[in-house]
Design an enzyme around this catalytic site. Structure first.
Site: not given
Ligand code: NAP
Length: 280
Positions: A96, A52, A119
């Protein structure tokens, strides 16, 4: 059969984003910023975070990675997240998952402001998508919609069948297809007559997590087949669709790798850039 090239599509999106981040920086004298919080030392998570970061850098997004040890307390994690929530140079926050078991993931995720939840996992963003309002959609289903759009595959009025109902893929996928006026059926592990239902699909999305689960006898001639699955067999990647046998029946199909996967990260980057543009 036409192959849907997610890799090339994602590359085109990513290079377009670079122009947007440069324009943003020129105008607002700061870079678009994404904060990624990784707690513990899950090796797969480390690879994701590294990928990422690299993708952010290439798109002109400043990525701030916070690597916290596995023994981080709830209080410490909350302190960091509340600082990031307040920080005007941070446009998106990723926490995460999975988190170490002693941490309350739900509570930590709830600390991410809706507008920075790139997200699209928060109840508020999912609620907005469910109400067909402007919200941040989860990256993977959003990537699927983008592929359908770019390949000019019509969705309105089509029978769409989504196999899988997870909060990160199946469920939001079904909502986005419904918002695009498809007639949507959601299947899961308790579904009866799965094969018959899949056979009705003009558009079949597989998000199950079982290698080559969707076989040719489940696919209607001419269907559009989207394979979200990522599985490993003897070290090689394969999807949830039996690609070799299904490809001759499908009008369009996504390969694994090189289909939906690369779109997820491109959509994440786009969500960060959009969040920055909305914040000013
Ligand atoms: P998940 O949370 O495990 O959900 C799997 C879903 O499949 C569940 O809803 C489950 O039903 C359903 N299912 C399981 N067995 C079934 C069966 N025999 N018949 C019908 N439905 C069945 O997985 P996920 O997070 O949604 O991920 C799905 C796949 O996509 C995985 O391979 C994952 O690696 C991949 N993925 C790819 C990307 C990407 O960027 N390409 C992103 C995310 C995930 P129940 O709800 O009844 O248990």
């Amino acid at each position: 059969m036409k192959l849907i090239d997610g890799k090339a599509t994602a590359a085109a999106i990513r290079s377009g984003l670079k122009a947007r981040t440069e324009a943003f920086e020129a105008k607002y004298k700061r870079k678009v910023g994404l904060a990624v919080v990784l707690i513990g030392d899950d090796p797969a998570s480390r690879i994701y975070v590294r990928n990422k970061s690299k993708a952010c850098e290439e798109a002109g997004i400043r990525s701030l990675n916070y690597y916290l040890p596995a023994e981080t307390t709830q209080r410490e994690a909350e302190t960091l997240l509340s600082a990031l929530a307040e920080d005007g140079s941070v446009d998106g926050i990723l926490l995460q998952l999975p988190l170490p078991r002693h941490l309350d993931a739900k509570r930590l995720l709830a600390m991410i402001p809706t507008e920075k939840d790139v997200d699209g996992f928060s109840a508020e963003n999912i609620g907005k998508i469910a109400l067909n309002e402007q919200g941040i959609a989860a990256c993977t289903p959003r990537g699927v919609m983008e592929l359908l759009k770019r390949y000019e595959i019509p969705v309105a009025g089509k029978n769409a069948v989504v196999v899988g109902r997870s909060n990160i893929v199946g469920r939001p996928m079904a909502l986005l297809l419904l918002n695009a006026d498809a007639t949507v059926t959601i299947c899961h592990s308790k579904t009866r007559n799965l094969r018959e239902i899949c056979m009705q699909a003009d558009l079949l999305v597989a998000a199950i997590g079982k290698p080559r689960f969707i076989t040719a006898d489940m696919v209607k001639e001419g269907a559009v087949v989207i394979d979200v699955g990522v599985n490993r067999i003897d070290g090689a990647l394969c999807g949830d669709v039996d690609f070799e046998n299904v490809k001759d029946k499908a009008s369009y199909i996504t390969p694994v790798p090189g289909g939906v996967g690369p779109m997820t990260i491109a959509m994440l980057l786009e969500s960060v850039v959009e969040a920055a543009e909305r914040s000013v």
